[in-house]
Design a protein around this motif. Structure first.
Motif, PDB file in Angstrom:
ATOM      1  N   VAL A 186      16.868  47.094  11.419  1.00 61.77           N
ATOM      2  CA  VAL A 186      16.224  47.147  10.101  1.00 61.77           C
ATOM      3  C   VAL A 186      14.931  47.963  10.188  1.00 61.77           C
ATOM      4  CG1 VAL A 186      15.246  45.769   8.234  1.00 61.77           C
ATOM      5  CG2 VAL A 186      17.171  44.886   9.555  1.00 61.77           C
ATOM      6  N   ILE A 187      14.165  47.692  11.230  1.00 62.67           N
ATOM      7  CA  ILE A 187      12.893  48.415  11.392  1.00 62.67           C
ATOM      8  C   ILE A 187      13.164  49.911  11.577  1.00 62.67           C
ATOM      9  CG2 ILE A 187      10.899  48.680  12.946  1.00 62.67           C
ATOM     10  CD1 ILE A 187      11.092  45.572  13.253  1.00 62.67           C
ATOM     11  N   GLU A 188      14.176  50.238  12.357  1.00 64.87           N
ATOM     12  CA  GLU A 188      14.528  51.654  12.556  1.00 64.87           C
ATOM     13  C   GLU A 188      14.909  52.307  11.215  1.00 64.87           C
ATOM     14  OE1 GLU A 188      14.300  53.189  15.579  1.00 64.87           O
ATOM     15  OE2 GLU A 188      14.691  55.040  14.463  1.00 64.87           O
ATOM     16  N   SER A 189      15.606  51.540  10.370  1.00 66.05           N
ATOM     17  CA  SER A 189      16.059  52.087   9.083  1.00 66.05           C
ATOM     18  C   SER A 189      14.896  52.279   8.113  1.00 66.05           C
ATOM     19  CB  SER A 189      17.083  51.145   8.435  1.00 66.05           C
ATOM     20  OG  SER A 189      18.126  50.878   9.312  1.00 66.05           O
ATOM     21  N   ILE A 190      13.974  51.326   8.111  1.00 61.48           N
ATOM     22  CA  ILE A 190      12.866  51.345   7.138  1.00 61.48           C
ATOM     23  C   ILE A 190      11.770  52.333   7.528  1.00 61.48           C
ATOM     24  CG2 ILE A 190      10.932  49.931   6.312  1.00 61.48           C
ATOM     25  CD1 ILE A 190      12.740  47.543   6.282  1.00 61.48           C
ATOM     26  N   LYS A 191      11.587  52.504   8.852  1.00 58.18           N
ATOM     27  CA  LYS A 191      10.506  53.336   9.374  1.00 58.18           C
ATOM     28  C   LYS A 191      10.446  54.692   8.662  1.00 58.18           C
ATOM     29  CE  LYS A 191      10.847  54.339  13.720  1.00 58.18           C
ATOM     30  NZ  LYS A 191      11.212  54.178  15.116  1.00 58.18           N
ATOM     31  N   GLY A 192       9.288  55.069   8.182  1.00 58.77           N
ATOM     32  CA  GLY A 192       9.131  56.379   7.550  1.00 58.77           C
ATOM     33  C   GLY A 192       9.414  56.388   6.062  1.00 58.77           C
ATOM     34  N   ALA A 193       9.873  55.250   5.509  1.00 56.51           N
ATOM     35  CA  ALA A 193      10.146  55.212   4.058  1.00 56.51           C
ATOM     36  C   ALA A 193       8.831  55.224   3.275  1.00 56.51           C
ATOM     37  CB  ALA A 193      10.946  53.955   3.717  1.00 56.51           C
ATOM     38  N   ASP A 194       8.881  55.734   2.054  1.00 55.85           N
ATOM     39  CA  ASP A 194       7.687  55.731   1.195  1.00 55.85           C
ATOM     40  C   ASP A 194       7.536  54.410   0.477  1.00 55.85           C
ATOM     41  OD1 ASP A 194       6.737  58.591   1.349  1.00 55.85           O
ATOM     42  OD2 ASP A 194       8.842  58.864   0.866  1.00 55.85           O
ATOM     43  N   VAL A 195       8.665  53.746   0.223  1.00 53.20           N
ATOM     44  CA  VAL A 195       8.620  52.468  -0.491  1.00 53.20           C
ATOM     45  C   VAL A 195       9.876  51.666  -0.104  1.00 53.20           C
ATOM     46  CG1 VAL A 195       9.759  53.389  -2.572  1.00 53.20           C
ATOM     47  CG2 VAL A 195       8.247  51.419  -2.786  1.00 53.20           C
ATOM     48  N   VAL A 196       9.727  50.339  -0.057  1.00 51.61           N
ATOM     49  CA  VAL A 196      10.865  49.487   0.284  1.00 51.61           C
ATOM     50  C   VAL A 196      11.163  48.559  -0.887  1.00 51.61           C
ATOM     51  CG1 VAL A 196      11.725  47.690   1.854  1.00 51.61           C
ATOM     52  CG2 VAL A 196      10.288  49.530   2.747  1.00 51.61           C
ATOM     53  N   LEU A 197      12.435  48.479  -1.217  1.00 50.16           N
ATOM     54  CA  LEU A 197      12.884  47.534  -2.243  1.00 50.16           C
ATOM     55  C   LEU A 197      13.568  46.377  -1.525  1.00 50.16           C
ATOM     56  CD1 LEU A 197      13.440  46.786  -5.180  1.00 50.16           C
ATOM     57  CD2 LEU A 197      15.512  48.146  -5.059  1.00 50.16           C
ATOM     58  N   LEU A 198      12.982  45.191  -1.641  1.00 43.69           N
ATOM     59  CA  LEU A 198      13.584  44.008  -1.014  1.00 43.69           C
ATOM     60  C   LEU A 198      14.415  43.274  -2.058  1.00 43.69           C
ATOM     61  CD1 LEU A 198      10.580  42.660   1.117  1.00 43.69           C
ATOM     62  CD2 LEU A 198      12.599  43.903   1.925  1.00 43.69           C
ATOM     63  N   VAL A 199      15.679  43.076  -1.740  1.00 45.27           N
ATOM     64  CA  VAL A 199      16.585  42.405  -2.682  1.00 45.27           C
ATOM     65  C   VAL A 199      16.762  40.957  -2.218  1.00 45.27           C
ATOM     66  CG1 VAL A 199      18.839  42.493  -3.813  1.00 45.27           C
ATOM     67  CG2 VAL A 199      17.776  44.605  -2.980  1.00 45.27           C
ATOM     68  N   THR A 200      16.593  40.038  -3.157  1.00 43.28           N
ATOM     69  CA  THR A 200      16.755  38.633  -2.802  1.00 43.28           C
ATOM     70  C   THR A 200      17.522  37.918  -3.909  1.00 43.28           C
ATOM     71  OG1 THR A 200      15.580  36.660  -2.026  1.00 43.28           O
ATOM     72  CG2 THR A 200      14.561  37.869  -3.843  1.00 43.28           C
ATOM     73  N   GLU A 201      17.730  36.623  -3.721  1.00 49.71           N
ATOM     74  CA  GLU A 201      18.393  35.831  -4.756  1.00 49.71           C
ATOM     75  C   GLU A 201      17.643  34.498  -4.881  1.00 49.71           C
ATOM     76  OE1 GLU A 201      22.349  35.590  -3.177  1.00 49.71           O
ATOM     77  OE2 GLU A 201      21.786  34.071  -1.730  1.00 49.71           O
ATOM     78  N   PRO A 202      17.698  33.880  -6.042  1.00 49.06           N
ATOM     79  CA  PRO A 202      16.896  32.678  -6.264  1.00 49.06           C
ATOM     80  C   PRO A 202      17.531  31.422  -5.693  1.00 49.06           C
ATOM     81  CG  PRO A 202      18.050  33.289  -8.276  1.00 49.06           C
ATOM     82  CD  PRO A 202      18.433  34.309  -7.251  1.00 49.06           C
ATOM     83  N   THR A 203      17.529  31.346  -4.369  1.00 51.18           N
ATOM     84  CA  THR A 203      18.056  30.174  -3.660  1.00 51.18           C
ATOM     85  C   THR A 203      17.111  29.890  -2.491  1.00 51.18           C
ATOM     86  OG1 THR A 203      19.338  31.498  -2.108  1.00 51.18           O
ATOM     87  CG2 THR A 203      20.454  30.861  -4.150  1.00 51.18           C
ATOM     88  N   PRO A 204      17.153  28.690  -1.936  1.00 47.37           N
ATOM     89  CA  PRO A 204      16.301  28.405  -0.765  1.00 47.37           C
ATOM     90  C   PRO A 204      16.562  29.377   0.385  1.00 47.37           C
ATOM     91  CG  PRO A 204      17.215  26.369  -1.645  1.00 47.37           C
ATOM     92  CD  PRO A 204      17.867  27.479  -2.395  1.00 47.37           C
ATOM     93  N   PHE A 205      17.837  29.719   0.639  1.00 52.19           N
ATOM     94  CA  PHE A 205      18.134  30.678   1.710  1.00 52.19           C
ATOM     95  C   PHE A 205      17.539  32.044   1.386  1.00 52.19           C
ATOM     96  CE2 PHE A 205      21.984  27.945   2.634  1.00 52.19           C
ATOM     97  CZ  PHE A 205      21.458  27.441   3.812  1.00 52.19           C
ATOM     98  N   GLY A 206      17.708  32.446   0.129  1.00 47.60           N
ATOM     99  CA  GLY A 206      17.178  33.743  -0.305  1.00 47.60           C
ATOM    100  C   GLY A 206      15.677  33.809  -0.082  1.00 47.60           C
ATOM    101  N   LEU A 207      14.970  32.763  -0.478  1.00 46.92           N
ATOM    102  CA  LEU A 207      13.513  32.748  -0.326  1.00 46.92           C
ATOM    103  C   LEU A 207      13.115  32.743   1.146  1.00 46.92           C
ATOM    104  CD1 LEU A 207      10.631  32.550  -1.276  1.00 46.92           C
ATOM    105  CD2 LEU A 207      10.943  30.096  -1.648  1.00 46.92           C
ATOM    106  N   HIS A 208      13.793  31.925   1.933  1.00 49.02           N
ATOM    107  CA  HIS A 208      13.443  31.851   3.357  1.00 49.02           C
ATOM    108  C   HIS A 208      13.555  33.231   4.010  1.00 49.02           C
ATOM    109  CE1 HIS A 208      14.503  31.422   7.651  1.00 49.02           C
ATOM    110  NE2 HIS A 208      13.508  30.568   7.632  1.00 49.02           N
ATOM    111  N   ASP A 209      14.675  33.897   3.772  1.00 48.95           N
ATOM    112  CA  ASP A 209      14.878  35.193   4.421  1.00 48.95           C
ATOM    113  C   ASP A 209      14.001  36.283   3.802  1.00 48.95           C
ATOM    114  OD1 ASP A 209      16.596  33.995   6.152  1.00 48.95           O
ATOM    115  OD2 ASP A 209      18.404  34.492   5.037  1.00 48.95           O
ATOM    116  N   LEU A 210      13.650  36.117   2.530  1.00 47.74           N
ATOM    117  CA  LEU A 210      12.723  37.079   1.924  1.00 47.74           C
ATOM    118  C   LEU A 210      11.359  37.010   2.613  1.00 47.74           C
ATOM    119  CD1 LEU A 210      11.935  39.110  -0.322  1.00 47.74           C
ATOM    120  CD2 LEU A 210      11.243  37.138  -1.703  1.00 47.74           C
ATOM    121  N   THR A 211      10.891  35.809   2.922  1.00 48.32           N
ATOM    122  CA  THR A 211       9.566  35.690   3.563  1.00 48.32           C
ATOM    123  C   THR A 211       9.563  36.425   4.908  1.00 48.32           C
ATOM    124  OG1 THR A 211      10.114  33.588   4.617  1.00 48.32           O
ATOM    125  CG2 THR A 211       9.064  33.454   2.475  1.00 48.32           C
ATOM    126  N   LEU A 212      10.674  36.349   5.631  1.00 47.38           N
ATOM    127  CA  LEU A 212      10.754  37.067   6.915  1.00 47.38           C
ATOM    128  C   LEU A 212      10.727  38.579   6.685  1.00 47.38           C
ATOM    129  CD1 LEU A 212      13.527  34.954   8.714  1.00 47.38           C
ATOM    130  CD2 LEU A 212      11.054  34.716   8.893  1.00 47.38           C
TER     131      LEU A 212
END
Ligand code: SF4
Ligand code: SF4
Length: 286
Positions: free
Chosen positions: A175-201
């Motif tokens: 993931v870090i290799e993919s994101i590196k050098g990007a101008d902006v990152v869009l994080l996609v999540t869903e409104p569930t406890p799992f979604g929130l937990h993994d979004l924080t990471l």
């Protein structure tokens, strides 16, 4: 401008967002890079004519045992435990090797050579006149995805005005290799406890990289206020919401674009795109 679409967990709708964003994006031409090389699926949505298909290899050591003294300097040097010396036999574990070349340099008998090890392939498809897809496919049994992701990114036209990257899910090295050098990152999540937990990471990861980012909530409309409270507390921009809608899942299952098949969704994706660009521009000015 490089936009990376990522998520802390799989199945949030990251690829759907990336693909649909590419179609509404302006300026053009647009390049889509599918860096989810362990499970690439953008090509199921973006079909086109193959312009290039190349095998990607890394180098691994190969030892001429006739000249080996069994000194163990190579195995002591390797931080990744990719070499084991038993007598005058050197066992190489290719899946652990990071291709640093250090063992070859350190061998006093100069008995280590480097040989190529194919790890996957990178394909380039012309989807439309102004839309290109570059994707990597990791070979079965290969564990290290980052060299292939690097090659997918290197294969793009660095002068193209817009690139959309579909990142692997999670927060590990690929993931870090993919994101590196990007101008902006869009994080996609869903409104569930799992979604929130993994979004924080995912948020922690992107913050370490220092790249501006915003969040899109997919399958919105489920009653989960903790997610909104988290975004507010952390002052994370909510770029948009994609409501939970059976028609979206049906479009995905057919391999259709939601901008074309679900009423009102083109405008939503266009708005998300324009907010992302604003976010990236604003961060440049700060
Ligand atoms: S090339 Fe580097 S990682 Fe690979 S076996 Fe040699 S020292 Fe270890
Ligand atoms: S460093 Fe060279 S000589 Fe020593 S064990 Fe390794 S391959 Fe053999």
């Amino acid at each position: 401008m490089v936009i990376a679409v990522a998520s802390g967990k799989g199945g949030t709708g990251k690829t759907t967002l990336a693909v649909n964003l590419a179609f509404v994006a302006n300026p053009r031409p647009v390049q889509v890079l599918d860096c989810d090389v362990e499970e690439p699926n953008v090509h199921l949505f973006l079909k086109g004519q193959t312009l290039e298909s190349k095998t990607v290899s890394v180098t691994i050591p190969s030892v001429d045992e006739e000249k080996c003294s069994g000194c163990e300097e190579c195995s002591n040097f390797c931080q990744f435990k990719a070499l084991v010396v038993i007598g005058k036999t050197v066992l190489v574990f290719p899946e652990l090797c990071h291709s640093c070349g250090g063992c070859r340099l350190i061998c006093p008998e100069k008995t280590i050579d480097e040989v190529p090890r194919p790890i996957g392939k990178v394909e380039t498809l012309q989807v439309q006149n102004d839309l290109l897809l570059i994707y990597g496919t990791l070979s079965i049994g290969v564990a290290m995805a980052t060299p292939l992701i690097r090659e997918v990114k290197n294969s793009r036209d660095h002068g193209a005005p817009l690139t959309v990257i579909d990142c692997p899910p999670g927060t590990s090295c690929p993931v870090i290799e993919s994101i590196k050098g990007a101008d902006v990152v869009l994080l996609v999540t869903e409104p569930t406890p799992f979604g929130l937990h993994d979004l924080t990471l995912a948020v922690d990861t992107v913050r370490v990289l220092g790249i501006p980012f915003g969040v899109v909530i997919n399958r919105a409309g489920q009653n989960y206020p903790s997610l909104y409270e988290y975004l507010e507390k952390e002052k994370i921009p909510l770029i948009g919401e994609i409501p939970l809608n059976r028609a979206v899942a049906q479009a995905y299952a057919r391999g259709d674009l939601i901008i074309n098949s679900v009423s009102g969704y083109r405008a939503k994706i266009e708005e998300i795109f324009s907010r992302l660009i604003d976010l990236a521009e604003k961060s440049k000015r700060v």
